[in-house]
Design an enzyme around this catalytic site. Sequence first.
Site, PDB file in Angstrom:
ATOM      1  N   ARG A  79       9.854 -11.147   7.396  1.00 34.73           N
ATOM      2  CA  ARG A  79       9.292 -10.600   6.160  1.00 34.73           C
ATOM      3  C   ARG A  79      10.376 -10.617   5.090  1.00 34.73           C
ATOM      4  O   ARG A  79      11.576 -10.670   5.395  1.00 34.73           O
ATOM      5  CB  ARG A  79       8.824  -9.148   6.381  1.00 34.73           C
ATOM      6  CG  ARG A  79       7.650  -8.998   7.340  1.00 34.73           C
ATOM      7  CD  ARG A  79       6.372  -9.624   6.797  1.00 34.73           C
ATOM      8  NE  ARG A  79       5.264  -9.528   7.746  1.00 34.73           N
ATOM      9  CZ  ARG A  79       4.924 -10.467   8.621  1.00 34.73           C
ATOM     10  NH1 ARG A  79       5.639 -11.585   8.703  1.00 34.73           N
ATOM     11  NH2 ARG A  79       3.886 -10.315   9.412  1.00 34.73           N
TER      12      ARG A  79
ATOM     13  N   TYR B 136      -8.631  -7.390   1.615  1.00 30.44           N
ATOM     14  CA  TYR B 136      -7.583  -6.754   0.790  1.00 30.44           C
ATOM     15  C   TYR B 136      -6.959  -7.786  -0.162  1.00 30.44           C
ATOM     16  O   TYR B 136      -6.819  -7.556  -1.360  1.00 30.44           O
ATOM     17  CB  TYR B 136      -6.510  -6.145   1.707  1.00 30.44           C
ATOM     18  CG  TYR B 136      -5.250  -5.687   1.000  1.00 30.44           C
ATOM     19  CD1 TYR B 136      -5.226  -4.497   0.266  1.00 30.44           C
ATOM     20  CD2 TYR B 136      -4.074  -6.442   1.074  1.00 30.44           C
ATOM     21  CE1 TYR B 136      -4.070  -4.083  -0.371  1.00 30.44           C
ATOM     22  CE2 TYR B 136      -2.916  -6.024   0.440  1.00 30.44           C
ATOM     23  CZ  TYR B 136      -2.914  -4.843  -0.277  1.00 30.44           C
ATOM     24  OH  TYR B 136      -1.766  -4.437  -0.915  1.00 30.44           O
TER      25      TYR B 136
ATOM     26  N   GLY C 228      -1.486   9.498  -0.629  1.00 30.33           N
ATOM     27  CA  GLY C 228      -0.369  10.063  -1.397  1.00 30.33           C
ATOM     28  C   GLY C 228      -0.233  11.559  -1.156  1.00 30.33           C
ATOM     29  O   GLY C 228      -1.135  12.192  -0.605  1.00 30.33           O
TER      30      GLY C 228
HETATM   31  P1  NAD Z   1       0.520   4.288  -1.074  1.00 31.35           P
HETATM   32  O1  NAD Z   1      -0.636   4.397  -0.132  1.00 31.35           O
HETATM   33  O2  NAD Z   1       1.674   5.195  -0.861  1.00 31.35           O
HETATM   34  O3  NAD Z   1       0.022   4.424  -2.579  1.00 31.35           O
HETATM   35  C1  NAD Z   1      -1.311   4.246  -2.976  1.00 31.35           C
HETATM   36  C2  NAD Z   1      -1.740   5.523  -3.679  1.00 31.35           C
HETATM   37  O4  NAD Z   1      -3.069   5.340  -4.185  1.00 31.35           O
HETATM   38  C3  NAD Z   1      -1.790   6.731  -2.738  1.00 31.35           C
HETATM   39  O5  NAD Z   1      -1.116   7.819  -3.337  1.00 31.35           O
HETATM   40  C4  NAD Z   1      -3.275   7.021  -2.571  1.00 31.35           C
HETATM   41  O6  NAD Z   1      -3.544   8.382  -2.348  1.00 31.35           O
HETATM   42  C5  NAD Z   1      -3.822   6.514  -3.889  1.00 31.35           C
HETATM   43  N1  NAD Z   1      -5.238   6.116  -3.840  1.00 31.35           N
HETATM   44  C6  NAD Z   1      -5.888   5.421  -2.870  1.00 31.35           C
HETATM   45  N2  NAD Z   1      -7.177   5.263  -3.197  1.00 31.35           N
HETATM   46  C7  NAD Z   1      -7.360   5.881  -4.393  1.00 31.35           C
HETATM   47  C8  NAD Z   1      -8.477   6.067  -5.244  1.00 31.35           C
HETATM   48  N3  NAD Z   1      -9.704   5.614  -4.928  1.00 31.35           N
HETATM   49  N4  NAD Z   1      -8.290   6.739  -6.413  1.00 31.35           N
HETATM   50  C9  NAD Z   1      -7.082   7.237  -6.746  1.00 31.35           C
HETATM   51  N5  NAD Z   1      -5.988   7.097  -5.978  1.00 31.35           N
HETATM   52  C10 NAD Z   1      -6.124   6.427  -4.809  1.00 31.35           C
HETATM   53  O7  NAD Z   1       0.999   2.758  -1.013  1.00 31.35           O
HETATM   54  P2  NAD Z   1       2.157   1.981  -1.801  1.00 31.35           P
HETATM   55  O8  NAD Z   1       2.870   1.185  -0.780  1.00 31.35           O
HETATM   56  O9  NAD Z   1       2.916   2.895  -2.696  1.00 31.35           O
HETATM   57  O10 NAD Z   1       1.282   0.971  -2.662  1.00 31.35           O
HETATM   58  C11 NAD Z   1       1.163   1.043  -4.074  1.00 31.35           C
HETATM   59  C12 NAD Z   1       0.511  -0.237  -4.575  1.00 31.35           C
HETATM   60  O11 NAD Z   1       1.359  -1.355  -4.273  1.00 31.35           O
HETATM   61  C13 NAD Z   1      -0.850  -0.554  -3.937  1.00 31.35           C
HETATM   62  O12 NAD Z   1      -1.698  -1.091  -4.932  1.00 31.35           O
HETATM   63  C14 NAD Z   1      -0.517  -1.606  -2.908  1.00 31.35           C
HETATM   64  O13 NAD Z   1      -1.623  -2.449  -2.640  1.00 31.35           O
HETATM   65  C15 NAD Z   1       0.610  -2.352  -3.606  1.00 31.35           C
HETATM   66  N6  NAD Z   1       1.496  -3.098  -2.682  1.00 31.35           N
HETATM   67  C16 NAD Z   1       2.313  -2.427  -1.820  1.00 31.35           C
HETATM   68  C17 NAD Z   1       3.138  -3.149  -0.965  1.00 31.35           C
HETATM   69  C18 NAD Z   1       4.084  -2.465   0.006  1.00 31.35           C
HETATM   70  O14 NAD Z   1       4.793  -3.171   0.735  1.00 31.35           O
HETATM   71  N7  NAD Z   1       4.152  -1.152   0.053  1.00 31.35           N
HETATM   72  C19 NAD Z   1       3.116  -4.543  -0.980  1.00 31.35           C
HETATM   73  C20 NAD Z   1       2.251  -5.189  -1.860  1.00 31.35           C
HETATM   74  C21 NAD Z   1       1.464  -4.447  -2.721  1.00 31.35           C
END
Ligand code: NAD
Length: 309
Positions: A211, A144, A39
Site C-alpha cells: 500500500r 464505494y 466519528g
Molecule cells: P472516518 O470514518 O473517520 O470519517 C468519516 C466521517 O463521516 C465520520 O466522522 C462519520 O461519522 C461521518 N459520516 C458518515 N456518514 C455520514 C452522514 N451520512 N452524514 C454525516 N456524517 C457522516 O473516515 P476517514 O478515514 O477520516 O475518511 C474521511 C474521508 O476520506 C471519507 O470520505 C473517505 O472516503 C475518504 N478517504 C479516506 C481514506 C483513508 O485511508 N482513511 C482513503 C481514501 C479516501
Amino acid sequence: MKYTSALVTGGAGFIGSHLVDALVSKRVKVYVIDDLSSGQISNLNPNAHFTKLSVNSPAFVEYLKKVKPEVIFHLAAQINVRVSVEDPVKDAQVNIMGSLYLLKTAAEIGVKKIIFSSSGGVMYPQTARMPYSEKIFPEPISPYGISKRTTEMYLAFAYQTYGLRYVALRYANVYGPRQNAKGEAGVISMFATAMLAGKPVQINGTGKQTRDFVNVEDVVRANLLAAQKNVVGEFNIGTGKETDVNTVFRKLAKLTGYKLPERHGAAAVGEVMRSALDARKAKELLGWVPAVKFDDGLKKTAEWFRKQK
Ligand code: NAD
C-alpha cells in the site's frame, strides 16, 4: 483564494478532525456536521461549531442555506468497501445522494469551492502501470469506488453548469492518530491497537501486498492547498512508494514492544496485491509533496495509540 469560513462534513472523523484543527489554527470560522456514525465528539476541536446532521437529509440542505460557508471540505462518507458491496443502496444514499444535496445547494448559495475527499486506492484498474496517475481512465469496481467516481463526475458537471469550483483529492492509504481501529479501518491503526493490547495480530495472506501510506498531516495540507490554489480537477495524494504489510507489522511490533510471532491467515477476498499513486500533478499544480517520513509518522501514530490505552 482567501476564505474566512468553512464547513467540514465528517469533521468528527479521523481525517476531518485533523483538518478542523488546522483550519481553527488558521483562524477560519469552522462549521462541522457529522452524524457520528463512525466519528467521535472527543475528536472535535472545541472551537468548531458542531451540528449533528446527516448529509443525506433535508435538514442538511436547510442548514447549508443558513450557514452559507465560503468553502466546503466534504469528507462525510460511508467509507467501508465491504459494506458498500453488501449494501450498495446504503452506500449510494450517503456517498452519492448526500454529495448531490451538498453540491446542488452549494451552487445555490454561492459556495466558492468544494474540496472533496475521493479515493485513489479504488479508482484505477489493477492492470494499469504503477504508480497510478490521473491520466489512467478510472475503472472503480466496488460500489464505494463507483460512488467516489460518480461524485467527482457530478462535481465536474456542477463546475461546467453552475461554475462551482472543486478539487477532488484521491487519497492513497491515509494513516495517523485518531484513525478508527474498528472494522476494516487502516491496517496501521488495527495492528497498533491490537499489539499494544498484547492481542495476537494476524496478517492477511502472505503479507506481501503493498500500500501507499500517506500521513494525515500531509493529507490536511493537501486540502488547505486545494482550497487556496486556483485549480480545479482531480489530484492523487500519495507518496508513490509501496510498503508491504509484513514491513508494517515488523516496524509496529518494534515500536509497540509486541513479542508474539508473526502469524498469517487466509488472504482477504478481492484484496488488491499492490497499490501506489503518482502525485506529480499535485506537486506541479498544488505545490504539494508529502513531507512526513513513514518511520516518523508511524512512531507518532504508535505513541498516540499508546496514550489512548
Ligand atoms: P472516518 O470514518 O473517520 O470519517 C468519516 C466521517 O463521516 C465520520 O466522522 C462519520 O461519522 C461521518 N459520516 C458518515 N456518514 C455520514 C452522514 N451520512 N452524514 C454525516 N456524517 C457522516 O473516515 P476517514 O478515514 O477520516 O475518511 C474521511 C474521508 O476520506 C471519507 O470520505 C473517505 O472516503 C475518504 N478517504 C479516506 C481514506 C483513508 O485511508 N482513511 C482513503 C481514501 C479516501
